[in-house]
Design an enzyme around this catalytic site. Structure first.
Site, PDB file in Angstrom:
ATOM      1  N   ASP A 120       5.317  13.152  37.704  1.00 51.09           N
ATOM      2  CA  ASP A 120       5.787  11.784  37.476  1.00 51.09           C
ATOM      3  C   ASP A 120       6.173  11.487  36.034  1.00 51.09           C
ATOM      4  OD1 ASP A 120       5.487  10.895  40.153  1.00 51.09           O
ATOM      5  OD2 ASP A 120       3.325  10.852  39.855  1.00 51.09           O
ATOM      6  N   ASP A 180      10.527  12.441  46.254  1.00 47.86           N
ATOM      7  CA  ASP A 180      10.452  11.582  45.069  1.00 47.86           C
ATOM      8  C   ASP A 180      10.769  12.386  43.799  1.00 47.86           C
ATOM      9  OD1 ASP A 180       8.681  11.248  47.235  1.00 47.86           O
ATOM     10  OD2 ASP A 180       7.472   9.760  46.210  1.00 47.86           O
TER      11      ASP A 180
END
Ligand code: GLY
Length: 396
Positions: A120, A180
């Protein structure tokens, strides 16, 4: 018959253009009221930016039950979105106060440049520092961003040709990848160009995109959420439901990440293959039998009648506007028209919060992780970020 079809398509184009003109005319008002909400949010969140132990936090959402802001560690995957929204609002309004607050929140995130235990860092650092360098026209954050790109590449397994999404680098049992992850590749594409076209970062981004394209989608373009790869045989070992309703359905936000991510890779590399794939994953969503008329998806394409997810809509709308521009012609115009319909819905009182509601976040009705019973029908900082991004793309 042919003439009738042409007349119908001209009529639909005229209706779409009228809708877009109306939305564009409303943009200054939407940006002004959104900036006022984010000023209030900033004022409420600033005293909470350090927890009792001195750890840094950013606002992630609104806990309606407790009536308080949901502050999360600067290590949480969404910590770049609140500063990023402040950057977008500065871009939209030119308000120097928002620029200064965006800078302040952005600079709280510096420690992420060394983090190698999740993928992330691409989201976190590029939504914040990436926008900062672009809008301030400065190179003062470049070293930090390049260090982050290096950290992200430490998660790349060259045998698999994939970046590990979750889990520790040393884990030999599991190698989990989620769609993602496509969103983290923009940092690598930037790093490659910043280093004068250094292949290393671009090679990793292309390998990951190519292998995700090969394994992570069904024939109809619908995505799985979590794949576990075997690091010996290099095959997919297991499909996991993750945040979706089942292994057989497509989790809406995952599908939106894929639309946005492959469109970004098509822009950055000029690859026709990525452009065609972005259209395939977009067409899956747009034409899905369970896509509601206003274009705001249910939280999973296999969960009609359940909660909508405004974050899935805003990420998708932003991707579709860019995709429309890359594809061009009638098909490109249709992607753009679909995005305009989604944004009109999101800007309406059905989804855009009234003043004083929603902890001053813009969009209501996001879904974080329904199977875990977490963050269901709630504002989400990333829903706002991609909503603002989509509106700015429309304005540009
Ligand atoms: N990237 C995590 C999520 O979309 O929920």
């Amino acid at each position: 018959m042919k003439n009738l079809l042409i007349a119908c398509s001209l009529l639909l184009s005229a209706v779409a253009l009228a809708g877009e003109a109306e939305l564009r005319a409303a943009l200054p008002g939407i940006f002004a009221k959104s900036a006022a909400r984010y000023r209030a949010l900033d004022a409420a969140a600033t005293p909470l930016a350090k927890d009792a132990k001195g750890k840094l936090r950013t606002p992630h959402g609104w806990n309606a039950k407790k009536g308080e802001l949901d502050m999360r560690s600067v290590r949480w995957w969404t910590s770049g979105h609140f500063p990023g929204s402040l950057w977008y609002l500065y871009e939209a309004t030119g308000d120097a106060f928002l620029r200064d607050r965006a800078t302040w929140w952005t600079e709280l995130l510096a420690e992420n440049s060394k983090v190698t235990d999740n993928h992330d860092v691409g989201f976190i650092m590029y939504c914040s520092y990436g926008n900062a360098r672009r809008l301030l026209k400065t190179d003062r954050y470049d070293a930090l961003l390049l260090e982050t790109a290096d950290s992200l590449c430490k998660r790349f397994n060259p045998r698999l040709g994939l970046i590990r999404s979750w889990g520790k680098i040393e884990d030999t049992k599991k190698f989990l990848v989620i769609p993602d992850n496509m969103m983290n590749l923009e940092l690598l594409e930037w790093a490659s160009k910043a280093k004068g076209g250094e292949r290393r970062f671009d090679d990793v981004a292309r390998a990951h995109s190519g292998n995700t394209m090969k394994h992570h989608f069904r024939a109809d373009g619908g995505t799985y959420h979590v794949l576990d790869y075997d690091q010996q045989t290099l095959r997919v070992k297991a499909i996991e439901r993750g945040q979706g309703a089942s292994c057989e359905t497509a989790w809406s936000r995952g599908q939106s990440w894929a639309i946005h991510g492959y469109t970004m890779m098509a822009r950055e590399t000029g690859s026709k293959e990525y452009l065609a794939f972005a259209q395939k994953v977009a067409d899956f969503a747009i034409n899905h039998a369970n896509m509601p008329a206003d274009g705001v998806p249910y939280w999973d394409y296999g969960a009609p009648g359940e909660e909508r997810d405004t974050s899935a809509a805003s990420i998708m709308a932003s991707g579709l506007i860019e995709l429309g521009g890359l594809v061009g012609g009638a098909k490109g115009a249709a992607y753009r028209a679909f995005a305009v319909k989604q944004l009109e819905a999101l800007a309406s009182p059905a989804y855009y919060a009234a003043p004083g509601e929603n902890g001053n976040f813009l969009l209501k009705h996001g879904v974080g992780h329904k199977p875990a019973g977490s963050e269901v029908d709630t504002p989400l900082d990333y829903g706002d970020y991609y909503f603002l991004e989509a509106l700015l793309r429309l304005k540009r």
